[in-house]
Design an enzyme around this catalytic site. Structure first.
Site, PDB file in Angstrom:
ATOM      1  CD  GLU A 200      36.761  45.441  35.809  1.00 33.46           C
ATOM      2  OE1 GLU A 200      37.996  45.396  36.043  1.00 33.46           O
ATOM      3  OE2 GLU A 200      35.922  44.758  36.425  1.00 33.46           O
ATOM      4  NE  ARG A 247      36.283  35.655  41.253  1.00 37.16           N
ATOM      5  CZ  ARG A 247      36.446  36.935  41.012  1.00 37.16           C
ATOM      6  NH1 ARG A 247      37.394  37.331  40.162  1.00 37.16           N
ATOM      7  NH2 ARG A 247      35.688  37.847  41.592  1.00 37.16           N
ATOM      8  CG  HIS A 292      40.645  44.344  38.041  1.00 39.30           C
ATOM      9  ND1 HIS A 292      39.830  43.482  37.353  1.00 39.30           N
ATOM     10  CD2 HIS A 292      41.808  43.668  38.249  1.00 39.30           C
ATOM     11  CE1 HIS A 292      40.454  42.328  37.164  1.00 39.30           C
ATOM     12  NE2 HIS A 292      41.665  42.420  37.693  1.00 39.30           N
ATOM     13  CE1 TYR A 340      38.299  36.765  44.660  1.00 35.28           C
ATOM     14  CE2 TYR A 340      40.078  36.907  43.084  1.00 35.28           C
ATOM     15  CZ  TYR A 340      39.194  37.518  43.950  1.00 35.28           C
ATOM     16  OH  TYR A 340      39.216  38.881  44.103  1.00 35.28           O
ATOM     17  CB  SER A 341      42.810  30.640  40.531  1.00 30.96           C
ATOM     18  OG  SER A 341      42.970  29.611  41.488  1.00 30.96           O
ATOM     19  CB  THR A 342      43.679  36.628  40.506  1.00 33.54           C
ATOM     20  OG1 THR A 342      44.989  36.454  41.084  1.00 33.54           O
ATOM     21  CG2 THR A 342      42.671  36.804  41.631  1.00 33.54           C
ATOM     22  NE  ARG A 344      45.573  40.243  42.125  1.00 35.28           N
ATOM     23  CZ  ARG A 344      44.269  40.401  41.952  1.00 35.28           C
ATOM     24  NH1 ARG A 344      43.798  40.682  40.735  1.00 35.28           N
ATOM     25  NH2 ARG A 344      43.427  40.295  42.962  1.00 35.28           N
ATOM     26  CD  GLU A 354      38.836  46.001  41.632  1.00 34.98           C
ATOM     27  OE1 GLU A 354      38.209  46.938  41.081  1.00 34.98           O
ATOM     28  OE2 GLU A 354      38.605  44.800  41.407  1.00 34.98           O
TER      29      GLU A 354
END
Length: 487
Positions: A200, A247, A292, A340-342, A344, A354
């Site tokens: 990205e 994740r 992202h 989910y566990s990002t 950040r 994004e």
């Protein structure tokens, strides 16, 4: 002339305001009795409880017989200036009376009601008749006292007044309850992550640029650190090496024994948590921006992980206003099944960004610049907050994640349909029950069978094929952010 809904915004009462308001109300009532011709039983519809509501969203609705039209501006509300003008009229009247004492005729100046004006009708220059103006004042005053009565009744019965406030706005969108002023710690340590996914390119390029020369992202009293989170994936121009870094920040991974036997991204998660965390601790970084790109037609999208994060809500409201008329939407990822566990998430205030559409491994100038501008305004907001600026309560429109929709598959798990042409590239647009959703390889249409309208996004995202996700459904909501100021 039909009855128009009015809205009351509570503010700090200026000195002498109550006395002036009382005098003004008495004047209005006296003049109404003297001049208005009754149209039915006395007081039949004067002090209607439907004439004024307490609301969190000051969006009007003008109603005309047979036609309902939404307008973006209000009729000019009454303000302390109006009462000051009334005082000037009174003083002028007293002066005239004094001068006329020596004359044969004593003239008494008539009190004049402030006139309502409707900016959205200025081009047509309509004539608001005095009787209509007086009716509007009657509805305003009557509705005000109806609200006072309901609030007093709630206090007497020991009810929670806040719970009686509306939870749905005039557009049918959910709104959160009002909150008090929040005193927050300064945001002194800020990180900007690029390369969480190595293909990205906007975030990768910007962070590499700022690592070499960070003058653009420095702000007074703020330590801003640009950081490449997944350097091996960036080197390979791949989303990840072993597993998705975005994740990997689970409690299990972060507490696992360190060693080379762990997947590369788990090792990186532990290292990033050591530098910018620990996650959930007072020592964690104040703000982390995670940059992202998406192949979906999402435009600029800020990702919020908590509806209770008033600092981030205020920041996002600031950004949206700063880049207007360009669009920047807010995606609220607070659904427990999609949490989910990002990368950040280790910060006190995590912010995802994004920007798309942009193919993987490709750098597009317009996407690059859009991301750059949003970061500029975000850092400006942090600087202003740290310098002591208080940000008043505001309403932020968000799209709350509901569920993940997979592609149709056969018994062996193979995809048998693709996103329908009517849905492709239509991120954030309404998807109604019965609308085309997928198209099978032999041309058959599969329609959306949901119970109501949703707003899909991440439509046909290339990175989500492996995650068995065709798109995500959302619903529109309005969140009210508390006023914030630094401690």
């Amino acid at each position: 002339m039909t009855r128009v809904s009015s809205y009351l915004n509570w503010t700090t009462t200026p000195p002498g305001y109550v006395e002036k308001a009382s005098r003004y109300v008495k004047s209005s009532m006296r003049q109404g009795r003297d001049d208005e011709v009754p149209e039915g039983p006395a007081g039949a519809d004067r002090d209607s409880g439907d004439s004024l509501f307490i609301t969190q969203k000051p969006v009007p609705e003008a109603v005309r017989t047979g036609i309902r039209t939404r307008y973006s501006q209000w009729a000019k509300p009454l303000s302390p200036r109006d009462f000051e003008e009334s005082d000037e009229n009174k003083e002028s009247s007293d002066s005239d009376d004094g001068e006329s004492q020596s004359g044969k005729v004593q003239r008494r100046k008539k009190n004049v009601l402030p006139k309502f004006s409707f900016p959205f009708l200025e081009e047509k220059k309509p004539e608001l008749l005095p009787v209509h103006n007086k009716r509007l004042h009657s509805y305003l005053v009557g509705g005000f006292f109806e609200c006072v009565r309901l609030l007093r009744q709630g206090c007497q019965t020991k009810k929670d007044v806040e719970s009686s406030l509306p939870t749905v706005d005039m557009d049918g969108e959910h709104i959160s309850p009002l909150s008090d002023i929040a005193s927050l710690e300064e945001a002194r340590r800020v990180a900007i992550f690029g390369g969480t996914h190595g293909n990205e390119m906007s975030g990768v390029t910007l962070v590499n640029l700022w690592v070499k020369n960070g003058a653009e992202i420095q702000r007074k009293g703020v330590e801003t650190k640009p950081f490449i989170t997944n350097p091996k994936a960036v080197e390979k121009c791949a989303r990840y090496v072993d597993t998705d870094l975005n994740r990997a920040f689970t409690p299990e991974n972060l507490s696992a024994p360190r060693g080379d036997n762990q997947p590369y991204e788990v090792q990186r998660a532990q290292e990033i948590n050591r530098i910018f965390g620990p996650k959930g601790s007072p020592d964690a970084y104040d703000v982390i921006f995670d940059l992202h790109n998406t192949t979906s037609n999402m435009g600029c999208t800020l990702i919020l992980e908590s509806s209770k994060d008033h600092f981030n809500l205020q920041m996002m409201n600031y950004i949206k206003k700063a880049i207007a008329p360009s669009s920047c939407l807010v995606l609220l990822n607070e659904h427990p099944l999609l949490k989910y566990s990002t990368s950040r998430s280790i910060a006190k205030h995590p912010v995802g960004l994004e920007v798309g559409p942009q193919p993987q491994g490709v750098l597009r100038s317009n996407i690059f610049e859009a991301m750059r501008v949003i970061l500029k305004h975000a850092l400006d907001f942090i600087e202003l907050f740290n310098e002591g600026m208080e940000f008043p309560s505001c309403t932020v429109k968000v799209f709350r994640v509901l569920e993940r929709i997979d592609y149709p598959r056969d018994a062996n798990g193979n995809i048998i349909a693709m996103v329908h042409p009517n849905l492709q590239d239509c991120d954030w647009e309404p998807l109604n029950p019965g609308d085309p959703m997928f198209q099978t390889f032999d041309g058959k249409t599969i329609r959306f069978q949901g119970s109501g309208t949703v707003y899909p996004t991440f439509i046909n995202e290339a990175a989500y094929y492996e995650k068995q996700q065709a798109f995500v459904t959302t619903r529109r909501e309005s969140l009210v952010a508390s006023s914030i100021r630094k401690v």
